[in-house]
Design a protein around this motif. Structure first.
Motif, PDB file in Angstrom:
ATOM      1  N   THR A  57       0.861  -1.179   0.000  1.00 43.52           N
ATOM      2  CA  THR A  57       0.000   0.000   0.000  1.00 43.52           C
ATOM      3  C   THR A  57       0.896   1.227   0.000  1.00 43.52           C
ATOM      4  O   THR A  57       2.093   1.134   0.273  1.00 43.52           O
ATOM      5  CB  THR A  57      -0.919   0.039   1.236  1.00 43.52           C
ATOM      6  N   GLY A  58       0.330   2.372  -0.330  1.00 38.64           N
ATOM      7  CA  GLY A  58       1.119   3.591  -0.361  1.00 38.64           C
ATOM      8  C   GLY A  58       1.654   3.874  -1.756  1.00 38.64           C
ATOM      9  O   GLY A  58       1.335   3.188  -2.727  1.00 38.64           O
ATOM     10  N   GLN A  59       2.513   4.891  -1.854  1.00 41.41           N
ATOM     11  CA  GLN A  59       2.975   5.372  -3.150  1.00 41.41           C
ATOM     12  C   GLN A  59       3.899   4.398  -3.879  1.00 41.41           C
ATOM     13  O   GLN A  59       4.068   4.500  -5.088  1.00 41.41           O
ATOM     14  CB  GLN A  59       3.678   6.722  -2.978  1.00 41.41           C
ATOM     15  N   ASN A  60       4.501   3.473  -3.156  1.00 40.77           N
ATOM     16  CA  ASN A  60       5.391   2.500  -3.791  1.00 40.77           C
ATOM     17  C   ASN A  60       4.722   1.145  -3.976  1.00 40.77           C
ATOM     18  O   ASN A  60       5.407   0.139  -4.215  1.00 40.77           O
ATOM     19  CB  ASN A  60       6.677   2.324  -2.978  1.00 40.77           C
ATOM     20  N   ALA A  61       3.391   1.109  -3.887  1.00 36.06           N
ATOM     21  CA  ALA A  61       2.667  -0.166  -3.951  1.00 36.06           C
ATOM     22  C   ALA A  61       2.879  -0.877  -5.280  1.00 36.06           C
ATOM     23  O   ALA A  61       2.923  -2.107  -5.327  1.00 36.06           O
ATOM     24  CB  ALA A  61       1.181   0.056  -3.702  1.00 36.06           C
ATOM     25  N   ALA A  86       4.331  -1.094   3.972  1.00 36.53           N
ATOM     26  CA  ALA A  86       4.011   0.249   3.470  1.00 36.53           C
ATOM     27  C   ALA A  86       5.246   1.112   3.235  1.00 36.53           C
ATOM     28  O   ALA A  86       5.127   2.329   3.085  1.00 36.53           O
ATOM     29  CB  ALA A  86       3.037   0.962   4.416  1.00 36.53           C
ATOM     30  N   GLY A  87       6.427   0.489   3.208  1.00 36.51           N
ATOM     31  CA  GLY A  87       7.661   1.250   3.032  1.00 36.51           C
ATOM     32  C   GLY A  87       8.017   2.096   4.249  1.00 36.51           C
ATOM     33  O   GLY A  87       8.864   2.983   4.174  1.00 36.51           O
ATOM     34  N   ASP A  88       7.399   1.825   5.384  1.00 37.73           N
ATOM     35  CA  ASP A  88       7.560   2.627   6.592  1.00 37.73           C
ATOM     36  C   ASP A  88       8.472   1.898   7.592  1.00 37.73           C
ATOM     37  O   ASP A  88       8.219   0.733   7.923  1.00 37.73           O
ATOM     38  CB  ASP A  88       6.194   2.877   7.231  1.00 37.73           C
ATOM     39  N   PRO A  89       9.524   2.545   8.078  1.00 41.36           N
ATOM     40  CA  PRO A  89      10.474   1.872   8.981  1.00 41.36           C
ATOM     41  C   PRO A  89       9.817   1.277  10.227  1.00 41.36           C
ATOM     42  O   PRO A  89      10.141   0.152  10.621  1.00 41.36           O
ATOM     43  CB  PRO A  89      11.457   2.992   9.345  1.00 41.36           C
ATOM     44  N   ARG A  90       8.910   2.026  10.843  1.00 42.51           N
ATOM     45  CA  ARG A  90       8.276   1.519  12.071  1.00 42.51           C
ATOM     46  C   ARG A  90       7.389   0.318  11.767  1.00 42.51           C
ATOM     47  O   ARG A  90       7.421  -0.688  12.490  1.00 42.51           O
ATOM     48  CB  ARG A  90       7.461   2.634  12.737  1.00 42.51           C
ATOM     49  N   GLN A  91       6.603   0.418  10.714  1.00 47.62           N
ATOM     50  CA  GLN A  91       5.745  -0.700  10.340  1.00 47.62           C
ATOM     51  C   GLN A  91       6.578  -1.910   9.927  1.00 47.62           C
ATOM     52  O   GLN A  91       6.195  -3.057  10.159  1.00 47.62           O
ATOM     53  CB  GLN A  91       4.803  -0.298   9.203  1.00 47.62           C
ATOM     54  N   ALA A  92       7.745  -1.649   9.337  1.00 44.48           N
ATOM     55  CA  ALA A  92       8.622  -2.744   8.909  1.00 44.48           C
ATOM     56  C   ALA A  92       9.108  -3.578  10.088  1.00 44.48           C
ATOM     57  O   ALA A  92       9.201  -4.804   9.998  1.00 44.48           O
ATOM     58  CB  ALA A  92       9.813  -2.184   8.136  1.00 44.48           C
ATOM     59  N   THR A  93       9.407  -2.930  11.213  1.00 46.00           N
ATOM     60  CA  THR A  93       9.863  -3.697  12.376  1.00 46.00           C
ATOM     61  C   THR A  93       8.723  -4.516  12.968  1.00 46.00           C
ATOM     62  O   THR A  93       8.936  -5.637  13.440  1.00 46.00           O
ATOM     63  CB  THR A  93      10.447  -2.761  13.454  1.00 46.00           C
ATOM     64  N   GLN A  94       7.503  -3.985  12.920  1.00 50.09           N
ATOM     65  CA  GLN A  94       6.347  -4.744  13.395  1.00 50.09           C
ATOM     66  C   GLN A  94       6.105  -5.967  12.517  1.00 50.09           C
ATOM     67  O   GLN A  94       5.821  -7.069  13.009  1.00 50.09           O
ATOM     68  CB  GLN A  94       5.109  -3.847  13.413  1.00 50.09           C
ATOM     69  N   VAL A  95       6.229  -5.760  11.208  1.00 47.89           N
ATOM     70  CA  VAL A  95       6.069  -6.851  10.251  1.00 47.89           C
ATOM     71  C   VAL A  95       7.147  -7.909  10.472  1.00 47.89           C
ATOM     72  O   VAL A  95       6.865  -9.117  10.461  1.00 47.89           O
ATOM     73  CB  VAL A  95       6.142  -6.308   8.811  1.00 47.89           C
ATOM     74  N   ALA A  96       8.382  -7.469  10.678  1.00 51.00           N
ATOM     75  CA  ALA A  96       9.489  -8.408  10.886  1.00 51.00           C
ATOM     76  C   ALA A  96       9.238  -9.273  12.115  1.00 51.00           C
ATOM     77  O   ALA A  96       9.446 -10.500  12.083  1.00 51.00           O
ATOM     78  CB  ALA A  96      10.801  -7.641  11.021  1.00 51.00           C
ATOM     79  N   GLN A  97       8.788  -8.646  13.201  1.00 53.29           N
ATOM     80  CA  GLN A  97       8.510  -9.416  14.414  1.00 53.29           C
ATOM     81  C   GLN A  97       7.367 -10.396  14.178  1.00 53.29           C
ATOM     82  O   GLN A  97       7.409 -11.537  14.683  1.00 53.29           O
ATOM     83  CB  GLN A  97       8.174  -8.473  15.563  1.00 53.29           C
ATOM     84  N   MET A 133      11.929   8.087  -5.382  1.00 50.20           N
ATOM     85  CA  MET A 133      11.170   7.128  -6.157  1.00 50.20           C
ATOM     86  C   MET A 133      10.431   7.800  -7.323  1.00 50.20           C
ATOM     87  O   MET A 133      10.347   9.023  -7.410  1.00 50.20           O
ATOM     88  CB  MET A 133      10.164   6.408  -5.253  1.00 50.20           C
ATOM     89  N   ASP A 134       9.880   6.949  -8.203  1.00 54.71           N
ATOM     90  CA  ASP A 134       9.204   7.472  -9.393  1.00 54.71           C
ATOM     91  C   ASP A 134       7.957   8.283  -9.065  1.00 54.71           C
ATOM     92  O   ASP A 134       7.577   9.190  -9.806  1.00 54.71           O
ATOM     93  CB  ASP A 134       8.865   6.336 -10.374  1.00 54.71           C
ATOM     94  N   ALA A 135       7.303   7.987  -7.927  1.00 55.50           N
ATOM     95  CA  ALA A 135       6.084   8.709  -7.559  1.00 55.50           C
ATOM     96  C   ALA A 135       6.336  10.202  -7.385  1.00 55.50           C
ATOM     97  O   ALA A 135       5.433  11.025  -7.584  1.00 55.50           O
ATOM     98  CB  ALA A 135       5.486   8.133  -6.279  1.00 55.50           C
ATOM     99  N   GLN A 136       7.557  10.572  -6.999  1.00 57.15           N
ATOM    100  CA  GLN A 136       7.949  11.970  -6.918  1.00 57.15           C
ATOM    101  C   GLN A 136       8.750  12.406  -8.141  1.00 57.15           C
ATOM    102  O   GLN A 136       8.638  13.547  -8.600  1.00 57.15           O
ATOM    103  CB  GLN A 136       8.787  12.235  -5.661  1.00 57.15           C
ATOM    104  N   GLY A 137       9.572  11.508  -8.677  1.00 58.93           N
ATOM    105  CA  GLY A 137      10.422  11.859  -9.816  1.00 58.93           C
ATOM    106  C   GLY A 137       9.633  12.282 -11.039  1.00 58.93           C
ATOM    107  O   GLY A 137       9.994  13.242 -11.731  1.00 58.93           O
ATOM    108  N   GLY A 138       8.522  11.599 -11.323  1.00 58.05           N
ATOM    109  CA  GLY A 138       7.708  11.932 -12.490  1.00 58.05           C
ATOM    110  C   GLY A 138       7.106  13.327 -12.391  1.00 58.05           C
ATOM    111  O   GLY A 138       7.303  14.169 -13.276  1.00 58.05           O
ATOM    112  N   PRO A 139       6.368  13.624 -11.312  1.00 63.05           N
ATOM    113  CA  PRO A 139       5.829  14.974 -11.145  1.00 63.05           C
ATOM    114  C   PRO A 139       6.914  16.053 -11.076  1.00 63.05           C
ATOM    115  O   PRO A 139       6.690  17.183 -11.522  1.00 63.05           O
ATOM    116  CB  PRO A 139       5.065  14.876  -9.810  1.00 63.05           C
TER     117      PRO A 139
END
Length: 380
Positions: free
Chosen positions: A37-41, A80-91, A230-236
């Motif tokens: 989810t999110g801009q890099n989905a 979601a490409g989010d550092p905090r969520q990534a640690t929750q997912v890892a656990q 990322m491309d989501a910002q690079g394109g605009p």
């Protein structure tokens, strides 16, 4: 008669319990984590599909590990490409008993998650994280299948000066571990090659308006604008450069080097020289295999490969290959075999150095013509 019935029932229970144990033993669970989810989905779903395709291919002819046929199961998690969520997912993946992990996607998510996998001795292969720090933490469970930002930034910086004859450049990054990391590496390389930094600006990985940063850059009239993100910002950003009348050439790393960039940048991409680098490259002897993979992928999902699906595919295969050679899915037993990987797959030959980086890593330079990516060749 009663005792015979008890014996019969007991036998059934023992058989059922034994069957359940065998069923449990015959399944090997792997984890996958990325931004679904999110801009890099679009990028996260691409690598998820690559990992699922590998699992489906393996289960079509179940691998033998330790003398037993096994089924590979994939537990998919969204960070979601989010550092905090990534640690929750890892656990969560560790707690669920995964034997290895494919991912994460973004360096900013992969780096904090890697500590949790290391503490629990779970091998992790990132198919796309390029920040050098990922494999410089001393974690023997961390591996990557792509070139790192030092290699990408070095090649792009030299290209800007030697091929484009750039004398001045500006740098904008999104302040993520990935974006800032690759921007810093480009800056060092461009300066070492003789170009001058005239502006350094920042944005975020969720921004949509870059006119403030671009206006500051425009005043310096740089030959090249490098964007770390990322491309989501690079394109605009390319669109807004066009609207501001900026003439600078545009560069970025693998984050912008996608087939989606032409859609995001629109017609502005046609009027500007753009170079990007993908943190991988297929040498001629593996080109036919890659084309076959892309055809199978399109037939299976109705979608073209974005970038890193083949790398996620090989990551799954490499984990299972190490288990097969070790005769065990126990991470403690197969990790030494993973470290000694010599695997020929879709992306080419994979061998790891002592840090978990790819030996003889390649990258590919691209430009864009008529709304499509065009390769400028594989670099070492």
């Amino acid at each position: 008669m009663k005792s015979l019935r008890v014996i019969a029932v007991s036998s059934v229970l023992v058989a059922a319990t034994s069957g359940l144990a065998n069923a449990q033993e015959s399944t090997v669970k792997l984890g996958f984590a990325g931004p679904l989810t999110g801009q890099n989905a679009n990028l996260g779903k691409d690598v998820e599909r690559g990992a699922r395709m590998a699992v489906d291919d393996l289960n079509a002819n179940p691998p033998t590990i330790g003398g037993k046929k096994v089924k590979i199961e994939l537990q998919v998690e969204d960070d979601a490409g989010d550092p905090r969520q990534a640690t929750q997912v890892a656990q969560r993946l560790v707690d669920s008993g995964v034997k290895g992990v494919v991912g994460h996607f973004n360096s900013g998510a992969t780096i904090p998650a890697s500590k949790i996998y290391y503490d629990n001795r779970i091998p992790e292969i990132s198919q796309s994280s390029t920040n050098p720090k990922y494999t410089q933490q001393g974690f023997d469970t961390a591996f990557r299948l792509v070139a790192n930002d030092g290699q990408l930034g070095s090649v792009l910086g030299k290209y800007a000066v030697q091929k484009w004859n750039a004398k001045t450049f500006a740098v904008i990054d999104d302040r993520t571990a990935y974006g800032q990391g690759i921007a810093d590496e480009f800056l060092k390389s461009a300066q070492a090659s003789g170009a001058k930094l005239v502006a350094r600006q920042y944005t975020t990985d969720k921004a949509t308006d870059f006119r403030g940063a671009l206006t500051a850059v425009k005043g310096e009239n740089p030959d090249v604008v490098f964007y770390g993100g990322m491309d989501a910002q690079g394109g605009p950003m390319i669109k807004q450069m066009q609207a501001l009348g900026m003439k600078s050439k545009f560069m970025g790393g693998d984050g912008i080097c996608t087939g989606e960039l032409p859609n995001l940048a629109g017609v502005a991409l046609q009027d500007r020289q753009v170079i990007c680098a993908e943190a991988g490259g297929i040498t001629p002897e593996y080109a036919a295999g890659m084309e076959d993979f892309k055809k199978r992928f399109k037939a299976k999902y109705g979608q073209d490969v974005v970038i890193y699906a083949p790398y996620a595919y090989d990551a799954v295969m490499i984990l299972v290959d190490a288990m097969k050679r070790a005769g065990s899915s126990d991470p403690a037993k197969y990790l030494p075999f993973l470290q000694k990987t010599d695997y020929k797959g879709v992306i080419g030959e994979t061998r790891f150095d002592s840090k978990g980086d790819l030996q003889n890593a390649t990258l590919t330079l691209y430009t864009f013509n008529d709304g499509k990516r065009q390769s400028l060749g594989v670099q070492h």
